[in-house]
Structures are given as C-alpha cells and as structure tokens.
Design a protein around this motif. Structure first.
Motif, mmCIF file in Angstrom:
data_model
loop_
_atom_site.group_PDB
_atom_site.id
_atom_site.type_symbol
_atom_site.label_atom_id
_atom_site.label_comp_id
_atom_site.label_asym_id
_atom_site.label_seq_id
_atom_site.Cartn_x
_atom_site.Cartn_y
_atom_site.Cartn_z
ATOM 1 N N LEU A 324 0.846 -1.196 0.000
ATOM 2 C CA LEU A 324 0.000 0.000 0.000
ATOM 3 C C LEU A 324 0.879 1.243 0.000
ATOM 4 O O LEU A 324 1.848 1.345 0.755
ATOM 5 C CB LEU A 324 -0.904 0.002 1.234
ATOM 6 N N SER A 325 0.518 2.189 -0.851
ATOM 7 C CA SER A 325 1.180 3.491 -0.894
ATOM 8 C C SER A 325 0.104 4.563 -0.869
ATOM 9 O O SER A 325 -0.859 4.512 -1.640
ATOM 10 C CB SER A 325 2.021 3.623 -2.175
ATOM 11 N N THR A 326 0.242 5.539 0.037
ATOM 12 C CA THR A 326 -0.713 6.640 0.107
ATOM 13 C C THR A 326 -0.142 7.856 -0.615
ATOM 14 O O THR A 326 1.061 7.942 -0.903
ATOM 15 C CB THR A 326 -1.008 7.017 1.574
ATOM 16 N N GLU A 327 -1.025 8.817 -0.880
ATOM 17 C CA GLU A 327 -0.579 10.051 -1.533
ATOM 18 C C GLU A 327 0.478 10.758 -0.681
ATOM 19 O O GLU A 327 1.469 11.285 -1.191
ATOM 20 C CB GLU A 327 -1.792 10.961 -1.758
ATOM 21 N N LYS A 328 0.284 10.756 0.619
ATOM 22 C CA LYS A 328 1.245 11.384 1.527
ATOM 23 C C LYS A 328 2.594 10.674 1.479
ATOM 24 O O LYS A 328 3.653 11.324 1.476
ATOM 25 C CB LYS A 328 0.684 11.376 2.951
ATOM 26 N N MET A 329 2.590 9.339 1.430
ATOM 27 C CA MET A 329 3.834 8.573 1.350
ATOM 28 C C MET A 329 4.592 8.893 0.070
ATOM 29 O O MET A 329 5.810 9.088 0.083
ATOM 30 C CB MET A 329 3.531 7.069 1.438
ATOM 31 N N ARG A 330 3.870 8.959 -1.048
ATOM 32 C CA ARG A 330 4.536 9.247 -2.317
ATOM 33 C C ARG A 330 5.091 10.673 -2.334
ATOM 34 O O ARG A 330 6.163 10.929 -2.885
ATOM 35 C CB ARG A 330 3.578 9.021 -3.484
ATOM 36 N N GLY A 331 4.356 11.607 -1.718
ATOM 37 C CA GLY A 331 4.845 12.981 -1.633
ATOM 38 C C GLY A 331 6.135 13.083 -0.846
ATOM 39 O O GLY A 331 6.991 13.936 -1.128
ATOM 40 N N ALA A 332 6.288 12.231 0.150
ATOM 41 C CA ALA A 332 7.505 12.210 0.967
ATOM 42 C C ALA A 332 8.552 11.244 0.414
ATOM 43 O O ALA A 332 9.583 11.008 1.067
ATOM 44 C CB ALA A 332 7.154 11.830 2.400
ATOM 45 N N LYS A 333 8.267 10.676 -0.777
ATOM 46 C CA LYS A 333 9.166 9.721 -1.435
ATOM 47 C C LYS A 333 9.444 8.493 -0.556
ATOM 48 O O LYS A 333 10.548 7.945 -0.531
ATOM 49 C CB LYS A 333 10.473 10.395 -1.857
ATOM 50 N N GLU A 334 8.426 8.084 0.184
ATOM 51 C CA GLU A 334 8.532 6.878 1.004
ATOM 52 C C GLU A 334 8.095 5.664 0.189
ATOM 53 O O GLU A 334 7.178 5.759 -0.627
ATOM 54 C CB GLU A 334 7.654 7.015 2.251
ATOM 55 N N PRO A 335 8.734 4.510 0.385
ATOM 56 C CA PRO A 335 8.383 3.323 -0.401
ATOM 57 C C PRO A 335 7.014 2.763 -0.004
ATOM 58 O O PRO A 335 6.510 3.020 1.095
ATOM 59 C CB PRO A 335 9.497 2.332 -0.048
ATOM 60 N N SER A 336 6.437 1.995 -0.898
ATOM 61 C CA SER A 336 5.200 1.279 -0.576
ATOM 62 C C SER A 336 5.448 0.352 0.602
ATOM 63 O O SER A 336 6.555 -0.173 0.788
ATOM 64 C CB SER A 336 4.720 0.471 -1.787
ATOM 65 N N PHE A 337 4.396 0.112 1.373
ATOM 66 C CA PHE A 337 4.521 -0.682 2.600
ATOM 67 C C PHE A 337 3.779 -2.003 2.424
ATOM 68 O O PHE A 337 2.609 -2.030 2.024
ATOM 69 C CB PHE A 337 3.934 0.105 3.778
ATOM 70 N N GLU A 338 4.470 -3.096 2.725
ATOM 71 C CA GLU A 338 3.835 -4.420 2.642
ATOM 72 C C GLU A 338 2.864 -4.583 3.801
ATOM 73 O O GLU A 338 3.259 -4.542 4.963
ATOM 74 C CB GLU A 338 4.892 -5.517 2.692
ATOM 75 N N ILE A 339 1.584 -4.785 3.466
ATOM 76 C CA ILE A 339 0.595 -4.939 4.535
ATOM 77 C C ILE A 339 0.209 -6.397 4.765
ATOM 78 O O ILE A 339 -0.280 -6.730 5.846
ATOM 79 C CB ILE A 339 -0.669 -4.089 4.280
ATOM 80 N N LEU A 340 0.443 -7.269 3.778
ATOM 81 C CA LEU A 340 0.131 -8.684 4.006
ATOM 82 C C LEU A 340 0.781 -9.551 2.942
ATOM 83 O O LEU A 340 1.182 -9.072 1.880
ATOM 84 C CB LEU A 340 -1.387 -8.916 4.034
ATOM 85 N N THR A 341 0.892 -10.826 3.242
ATOM 86 C CA THR A 341 1.349 -11.828 2.282
ATOM 87 C C THR A 341 0.415 -13.029 2.346
ATOM 88 O O THR A 341 -0.296 -13.226 3.341
ATOM 89 C CB THR A 341 2.786 -12.303 2.582
ATOM 90 N N SER A 342 0.412 -13.814 1.287
ATOM 91 C CA SER A 342 -0.366 -15.048 1.278
ATOM 92 C C SER A 342 0.270 -15.998 0.270
ATOM 93 O O SER A 342 1.405 -15.782 -0.168
ATOM 94 C CB SER A 342 -1.836 -14.755 0.936
ATOM 95 N N ASN A 343 -0.444 -17.055 -0.103
ATOM 96 C CA ASN A 343 0.110 -18.021 -1.044
ATOM 97 C C ASN A 343 -1.029 -18.713 -1.792
ATOM 98 O O ASN A 343 -2.053 -19.071 -1.190
ATOM 99 C CB ASN A 343 0.955 -19.064 -0.309
ATOM 100 N N ALA A 344 -0.833 -18.912 -3.090
ATOM 101 C CA ALA A 344 -1.859 -19.531 -3.917
ATOM 102 C C ALA A 344 -2.160 -20.970 -3.507
ATOM 103 O O ALA A 344 -3.203 -21.518 -3.878
ATOM 104 C CB ALA A 344 -1.439 -19.497 -5.392
ATOM 105 N N LYS A 345 -1.296 -21.596 -2.734
ATOM 106 C CA LYS A 345 -1.519 -22.987 -2.327
ATOM 107 C C LYS A 345 -2.670 -23.129 -1.337
ATOM 108 O O LYS A 345 -3.081 -24.237 -1.016
ATOM 109 C CB LYS A 345 -0.239 -23.582 -1.732
ATOM 110 N N TYR A 346 -3.227 -22.002 -0.854
ATOM 111 C CA TYR A 346 -4.299 -22.062 0.138
ATOM 112 C C TYR A 346 -5.691 -22.210 -0.479
ATOM 113 O O TYR A 346 -6.687 -22.108 0.244
ATOM 114 C CB TYR A 346 -4.273 -20.805 1.009
ATOM 115 N N LEU A 347 -5.791 -22.418 -1.775
ATOM 116 C CA LEU A 347 -7.105 -22.585 -2.403
ATOM 117 C C LEU A 347 -7.708 -23.945 -2.041
ATOM 118 O O LEU A 347 -7.040 -24.981 -2.152
ATOM 119 C CB LEU A 347 -6.993 -22.458 -3.922
ATOM 120 N N TYR A 348 -8.967 -23.933 -1.662
ATOM 121 C CA TYR A 348 -9.667 -25.178 -1.302
ATOM 122 C C TYR A 348 -10.023 -25.976 -2.554
ATOM 123 O O TYR A 348 -10.048 -27.210 -2.517
ATOM 124 C CB TYR A 348 -10.931 -24.826 -0.518
ATOM 125 N N TRP A 349 -10.324 -25.275 -3.644
ATOM 126 C CA TRP A 349 -10.644 -25.912 -4.928
ATOM 127 C C TRP A 349 -9.532 -25.573 -5.918
ATOM 128 O O TRP A 349 -9.064 -24.440 -5.967
ATOM 129 C CB TRP A 349 -11.984 -25.432 -5.465
#
Length: 443
Positions: A324-349
């Motif tokens: 996630l990157s906000t307008e304020k973060m980009r204005g301050a030249k801050e990098p995008s922030f990782e808010i979560l991870t997951s994996n495709a192997k978690y599909l039930y079907w």
C-alpha cells in the motif's frame, strides 16, 4: 487421469540469456519464465504480442515474421493484437513456442536472430505501454479461498461462517468482462446505494465508503469447449493457458446492501484489474504442489470434481504480496509498505476443479476467457487478503510507518500485488505487478 506439463530443457536453472538483466536472481522474468503479454511502444502504438525477458520485451510479431522455427499456426496467431488466437492453439503449440523463444534468447545460441537484430526486436519495459493480454469475452470469479470464506463469513455469522454448500461445490458468480482492465492504471471510486444506518431509515446514495481490494489469481482459458459439451476433470488442466495476478475490487458497503438474494452486482462490476503478463502453465511446472489437504471429516469431492493427479499436483506455490502506498507517502518519497502476504496454495478448490464445474452444465468457455480464483487468504492473521478481513471490517485499522491509518481505501491510495515462485534447484520466476490507484468518484 489428468496429465500436467512436465519438466524439460526450458526449466534448466543453469540456462542464461544474452539479455543480461534477465540473469539477475531477483528478476521476475528470467529465461525460465517467458511470460506472454500485449504491448505497444511510442514509435508504434499498435498492440502486439510480446514476451518479457529481464527488463525488456521481445516483439514476437516481428520475430516470427523473420523466420526461426515458428510454425505456420504460431506465425498466424502472433500477428494478432491479443493472445486469444494463440491460447486457442492449445498447450502443445504454446510449448513449442516457448522452446523456440527460449532458444532465440539463449546466451549460447549459435544462430541468434534476436541478438543480431536486438535493437529492432527488444524494447525496454519502461518504453512500453502494456495492454490487456486477451480480449475477455467472459469473466467468472470463484470463492475458492476457504480461509477468506471463513474470515469474511465470521464477520456476519461467527457461529457458522461457511455456506452449507461450500465444501461440496466450487461457488462462483459471473463477473463483468467489459470492466476488466490492465493493472497499471486508475480505479475510480464507484457510486451506489449504501445500507441504512439504522432500522427503518432509507439507504443513502453516494461514493463507496468501504472500498476494498481482493488478492486473487486469475487464469486464462485455452481452446475451451462448445456449448453443451463439458470439460471432464481429467482434461481440465489442459485447458488452462496461464496465470496472472488479479485484483477483484470490492465496494463493501454497496455489496452488503445489494447482495441478497442474488449476490454482488454494482459492488463488483466497476473494475477488475489483472497483471499484464501471463505466466504460462509450462513455466509453472516446477512450482506445482498438492491440492490443499482437506481436514478429516470434510467430504470427498463428487466424482466429476475428483482426479487423483489433480489432488497430487493441482495446486500452485506462489508467494503473494500486497503493498500500500498513500498520496502522503509518495509525496515524501517513502516506499510502498507491505501490509500482508499469502500463497496460492491455500485454495480449497483447484483451478482444474473450477473449470470442470464451470462447464458441467454445458456452459461454453471461449479462448481467452478469464477466471478468478477468489480471495486467497491464509490461515494466519497476517495472511488475510482483503481490508475487510485484515481490519475486522474496519475495527482494527492498518497502521502505516508514517502514522497514517487505513480501515478501507482512501482516494489516492495505490495497491500493488506481486507474486513470485521459488523452489530449491530451480530458477525463481515472478508475475510482475498488478497496480491500481484510487481516484475520486465523478458525481
């Protein structure tokens, strides 16, 4: 029994390309990947088919016209402005194309047309405009992530979060193909009816107040099937040309008010974003895993959904990431922030089960059709793959490094999906990115 693509020389981890940046271990597009896409350039904006290699795109329209070992069928399909005709040729033809392109880009190729004409056939990615990979006639979205189904369902029905049919049938709905867009642009906040704030009061109308993303994977159909003829589970994997990242944007407040009894409508149809590159089924062979193990007591899938080979190899190990990157973060030249991870192997079907179920009533799938897996959440709180789940419907906002908080997405917020496969003994490959930046509603 189902047959999956097998390992061959194109997966050799020792193979190198003469396109030097493709050989960096952190690059998404080494010679072992060769994802397909559609691009244009400043000099020639006409959409045409290409392959990503390192930080460049190989123009397959030009390359195929100049000779090498392209088949007549492949040459014809590569003159088109989308991947539909190429996917319609089937996995065997795409496998031959993959071998041909890998040989052309190989560092040690003795007769290398691309190296000789690199300035004409290779374009830096930064100089390209990327388009939708296929002309999407139909888009369907499944609900195959069981951890998402549990987490989202628990917000409404904590005592019984899963629908009664969930473990029996791959649930899906038909989405809006016309609003599928390449994931490199703006996503406008939708308007709609929002639920009443108190019993007996009317709904309100205006911009969505609970705009959300959904972390999914998408996959594209190959030859498809004619109306009235189903695709058996044993043949379903052969109908999947390749995979991409997919963001099924959701207007949660509009969805909550409109979805009963027929499901989502305006809350989903305003935008679906897909990454511009399609990682082929062949490229993903080293990263096949067993389908998600079902707990004791869960029912065995009905026969038309069960294939032993699919259970053994029908899953994919793809590490997924949301930033996630906000307008304020980009204005301050801050990098995008990782808010979560997951994996495709978690599909039930599995994807093959989705294809088999989609066609069991005789529904015809067309070359280039797009299917979404549904939100792929994982078993831990850090792997809940939408703001709805991750923030407990807004009650526990995400706190960003600069102190900003987000319960749902605000105008100016930019969401980036990334996906990457790695396994000991094989070259790591990636999916690139799927990006969308929220813009204000037009009232």
């Amino acid at each position: 029994m189902m047959e999956f693509p097998t390992l061959d020389e194109t997966h050799d981890p020792a193979r190198r390309s003469f396109v030097e940046d493709a050989n960096r271990p952190d690059n998404d597009f080494p010679i072992q990947n060769l994802p397909l896409g559609v691009f244009g350039t400043r000099a020639d904006s006409t959409p045409r088919i290409g392959v990503a290699i390192g930080g460049h795109v190989l123009d397959l329209k030009k390359a195929s016209g100049a000779g090498e070992r392209f088949t007549e069928q492949a040459r014809g399909a590569l003159q088109k402005t989308s991947l539909n005709s190429l996917f319609a040729l089937g996995l065997a033809a795409m496998r031959d194309l993959r071998r041909t392109v890998a040989d052309m880009l190989d560092q040690g190729s003795s007769s290398n047309q691309v190296r000789r004409h690199a300035s004409d056939l290779l374009t830096p990615l930064g100089a390209c405009t990327l388009h939708l990979p296929t002309k999407v006639s139909n888009y369907s979205d499944f609900y195959a992530g069981i951890y998402h189904a549990r987490a989202a369902g628990a917000l409404l029905r904590p005592e019984d979060p899963l629908p009664e049919n969930y473990k029996w049938v791959p649930i899906a709905y038909h989405g809006r193909a016309s609003s599928v867009q390449v994931g490199h642009g703006a996503v406008q906040r939708p308007l709609g009816q929002r639920p009443p704030t108190a019993a007996g009061t009317p709904p309100s109308f205006g911009p969505c107040e609970r705009l959300d993303f959904e972390l999914e994977m998408g996959f594209y159909l190959g030859g498809g099937n004619r109306l009235g003829k189903l695709i058996p589970i044993a043949e379903a994997a052969q109908e999947i040309a390749g995979f991409s990242l997919l963001n099924d944007w959701s207007a949660r407040d509009i969805q909550r008010w409109e979805m009963y009894p027929l499901g989502p409508f305006l809350s989903k149809s305003f935008a679906t974003s897909v990454s511009p590159w399609v990682v082929t089924a062949d490229a993903l062979v080293p990263f096949r895993v067993a389908a998600l193990s079902r707990p004791d007591g869960d029912p065995r899938p009905l026969d038309y959904l069960y294939d032993a080979a699919d259970q053994a190899n029908g899953g994919l190990d793809v590490r997924l990431q949301v930033l996630l990157s906000t307008e304020k973060m980009r204005g301050a030249k801050e990098p995008s922030f990782e808010i979560l991870t997951s994996n495709a192997k978690y599909l039930y079907w599995t994807p093959a089960q989705m294809v088999a179920h989609h066609t069991v009533n005789g529904c015809n799938l067309l070359p280039g059709d797009l299917i979404g897996t549904g939100t792929i959440s994982g078993p831990s709180p850090a792997e809940l793959s939408s703001m709805l789940e991750f923030t407990s419907a807004g009650a526990k906002p995400v706190v960003l490094p600069n102190g900003e908080q987000r319960s749902f997405l605000q105008d100016g917020d930019e969401i980036t999906f990334r996906g990457r496969c790695s396994r000991q003994g094989y070259a790591a490959i990636g999916f690139g990115s799927c990006i969308g930046r929220i813009t204000a509603s037009e009232i």
